[in-house]
Design a protein around this motif. Sequence first.
Motif, PDB file in Angstrom:
ATOM      1  N   UNK A   7     -55.703  88.027  28.628  1.00  0.00           N
ATOM      2  CA  UNK A   7     -55.359  89.267  29.169  1.00  0.00           C
ATOM      3  C   UNK A   7     -54.578  89.576  27.632  1.00  0.00           C
ATOM      4  N   UNK A   8     -54.869  90.771  27.675  1.00  0.00           N
ATOM      5  CA  UNK A   8     -53.941  91.211  25.989  1.00  0.00           C
ATOM      6  C   UNK A   8     -53.689  92.661  26.014  1.00  0.00           C
ATOM      7  N   UNK A   9     -52.898  92.409  26.076  1.00  0.00           N
ATOM      8  CA  UNK A   9     -51.778  93.838  25.566  1.00  0.00           C
ATOM      9  C   UNK A   9     -52.335  94.561  23.762  1.00  0.00           C
ATOM     10  N   UNK A  10     -53.227  95.644  24.352  1.00  0.00           N
ATOM     11  CA  UNK A  10     -53.665  96.700  22.753  1.00  0.00           C
ATOM     12  C   UNK A  10     -52.434  97.467  22.282  1.00  0.00           C
ATOM     13  N   UNK A  11     -51.831  98.175  22.426  1.00  0.00           N
ATOM     14  CA  UNK A  11     -50.549  98.548  22.222  1.00  0.00           C
ATOM     15  C   UNK A  11     -50.698  99.153  20.161  1.00  0.00           C
ATOM     16  N   UNK A  12     -52.176  99.471  20.249  1.00  0.00           N
ATOM     17  CA  UNK A  12     -52.175  99.331  18.737  1.00  0.00           C
ATOM     18  C   UNK A  12     -52.277  98.447  18.112  1.00  0.00           C
ATOM     19  N   UNK A  13     -52.272  97.021  18.458  1.00  0.00           N
ATOM     20  CA  UNK A  13     -52.905  96.450  17.787  1.00  0.00           C
ATOM     21  C   UNK A  13     -53.799  95.073  18.438  1.00  0.00           C
ATOM     22  N   UNK A  14     -54.869  95.409  17.708  1.00  0.00           N
ATOM     23  CA  UNK A  14     -56.686  94.996  18.642  1.00  0.00           C
ATOM     24  C   UNK A  14     -56.190  93.544  18.904  1.00  0.00           C
ATOM     25  N   UNK A  15     -55.477  92.984  17.237  1.00  0.00           N
ATOM     26  CA  UNK A  15     -55.400  91.145  17.850  1.00  0.00           C
ATOM     27  C   UNK A  15     -54.805  90.647  18.389  1.00  0.00           C
ATOM     28  N   UNK A  16     -52.962  91.338  19.003  1.00  0.00           N
ATOM     29  CA  UNK A  16     -51.818  90.581  19.256  1.00  0.00           C
ATOM     30  C   UNK A  16     -51.620  90.690  20.485  1.00  0.00           C
ATOM     31  N   UNK A  17     -51.452  89.740  21.179  1.00  0.00           N
ATOM     32  CA  UNK A  17     -50.616  89.361  22.589  1.00  0.00           C
ATOM     33  C   UNK A  17     -51.756  89.661  23.496  1.00  0.00           C
ATOM     34  N   UNK A  18     -52.490  89.055  22.964  1.00  0.00           N
ATOM     35  CA  UNK A  18     -53.043  87.746  23.920  1.00  0.00           C
ATOM     36  C   UNK A  18     -52.374  86.513  24.687  1.00  0.00           C
ATOM     37  N   UNK A  19     -53.009  86.170  25.986  1.00  0.00           N
ATOM     38  CA  UNK A  19     -52.363  85.660  26.860  1.00  0.00           C
ATOM     39  C   UNK A  19     -53.882  84.633  27.834  1.00  0.00           C
ATOM     40  N   UNK A  20     -53.228  83.436  28.086  1.00  0.00           N
ATOM     41  CA  UNK A  20     -54.072  83.449  28.987  1.00  0.00           C
ATOM     42  C   UNK A  20     -53.714  83.086  30.472  1.00  0.00           C
ATOM     43  N   UNK A  21     -53.592  83.564  32.056  1.00  0.00           N
ATOM     44  CA  UNK A  21     -53.105  83.590  32.804  1.00  0.00           C
ATOM     45  C   UNK A  21     -53.717  83.262  33.904  1.00  0.00           C
ATOM     46  N   UNK A  22     -53.341  82.202  34.797  1.00  0.00           N
ATOM     47  CA  UNK A  22     -54.550  81.389  36.664  1.00  0.00           C
ATOM     48  C   UNK A  22     -53.894  82.685  37.798  1.00  0.00           C
ATOM     49  N   UNK A  23     -55.680  82.610  38.311  1.00  0.00           N
ATOM     50  CA  UNK A  23     -55.158  82.686  39.752  1.00  0.00           C
ATOM     51  C   UNK A  23     -55.898  81.441  40.556  1.00  0.00           C
ATOM     52  N   UNK A  24     -55.471  82.184  41.973  1.00  0.00           N
ATOM     53  CA  UNK A  24     -55.585  81.383  42.855  1.00  0.00           C
ATOM     54  C   UNK A  24     -56.804  82.114  43.780  1.00  0.00           C
ATOM     55  N   UNK A  25     -57.917  81.623  44.822  1.00  0.00           N
ATOM     56  CA  UNK A  25     -58.611  82.142  45.503  1.00  0.00           C
ATOM     57  C   UNK A  25     -58.832  80.464  46.800  1.00  0.00           C
ATOM     58  N   UNK A  26     -58.884  81.622  48.306  1.00  0.00           N
ATOM     59  CA  UNK A  26     -59.762  80.455  48.737  1.00  0.00           C
ATOM     60  C   UNK A  26     -61.336  80.260  48.752  1.00  0.00           C
ATOM     61  N   UNK A  27     -61.627  80.594  48.846  1.00  0.00           N
ATOM     62  CA  UNK A  27     -63.397  81.189  48.152  1.00  0.00           C
ATOM     63  C   UNK A  27     -63.268  82.340  46.912  1.00  0.00           C
ATOM     64  N   UNK A  28     -64.906  81.547  46.487  1.00  0.00           N
ATOM     65  CA  UNK A  28     -64.792  82.325  44.900  1.00  0.00           C
ATOM     66  C   UNK A  28     -65.191  83.772  44.797  1.00  0.00           C
ATOM     67  N   UNK A  29     -65.249  84.263  46.579  1.00  0.00           N
ATOM     68  CA  UNK A  29     -65.579  85.743  45.785  1.00  0.00           C
ATOM     69  C   UNK A  29     -64.412  86.401  46.325  1.00  0.00           C
ATOM     70  N   UNK A  30     -63.358  85.322  46.733  1.00  0.00           N
ATOM     71  CA  UNK A  30     -62.062  86.196  46.157  1.00  0.00           C
ATOM     72  C   UNK A  30     -61.674  86.150  47.830  1.00  0.00           C
ATOM     73  N   UNK A  31     -59.729  87.289  47.844  1.00  0.00           N
ATOM     74  CA  UNK A  31     -59.235  87.595  46.534  1.00  0.00           C
ATOM     75  C   UNK A  31     -58.464  86.470  46.357  1.00  0.00           C
TER      76      UNK A  31
END
Length: 156
Positions: A7-31
Motif C-alpha cells: 500500500x502507498x500514500x501518494x499525496x504528491x510523492x510517488x516514491x514515499x509512504x510505501x508499506x506492507x500490510x497483511x490480510x486474512x480470509x478463510x478461503x482464497x476467494x475471500x472475503x
Amino acid sequence: MLLIYKARHYEGNLHGGMTIGVAYADHYEGLYRVLSDEPVFPPELFHIEDPFIWQTNEGYNLIAKDMEGHLCGEKYGGIYAESPDGLKWSLHGQPQGYSRTVRWDDGTVQTLGNLERPFLLFQNGKPTHLFAAVSDGSDGFKDASDTWNMVVPLKQ
C-alpha cells in the motif's frame, strides 16, 4: 489464506509512504480482512517491495527487495525475514536472502542493475530455484540496455 499486500500514500510523492500490510480470509476467494492497521514492517526502517512469502513448520518466511540496502547490506539486494504468525516479522540471523551479483556458467561475475519480483520454486518442500526480473546496467532500470527474466538454481 494469508495475503501480504503493498500500500502507498501518494499525496504528491510517488516514491514515499510505501508499506506492507497483511490480510486474512478463510478461503482464497475471500472475503479478506486486514489484520492490523499498522504496517507489517515499520516504513521508517524498512523500505522493501516485492515480498515473496511461504509457509514453514515454524510459521512464515519472506524474501523481498531491499530498496536502499540498509537491511541486507546491498542496495536492491534481497532481505530474508521470518514470522511465527504472519504479523510479527523479524530479519533472519543472516538477513541477505539474495544478491544482485551472479556467477554465470562460464565463471564470470556480474552485478545486475536489478533483481526483483523474486519467486521461489519448491520441490519436495525445499526451494530449488529463484526466479526474478533482472536488468543489466548499474542503477536499476535507469541505465539498463537489456531486461529479462532469469532462473537461478539454488545450492542444495
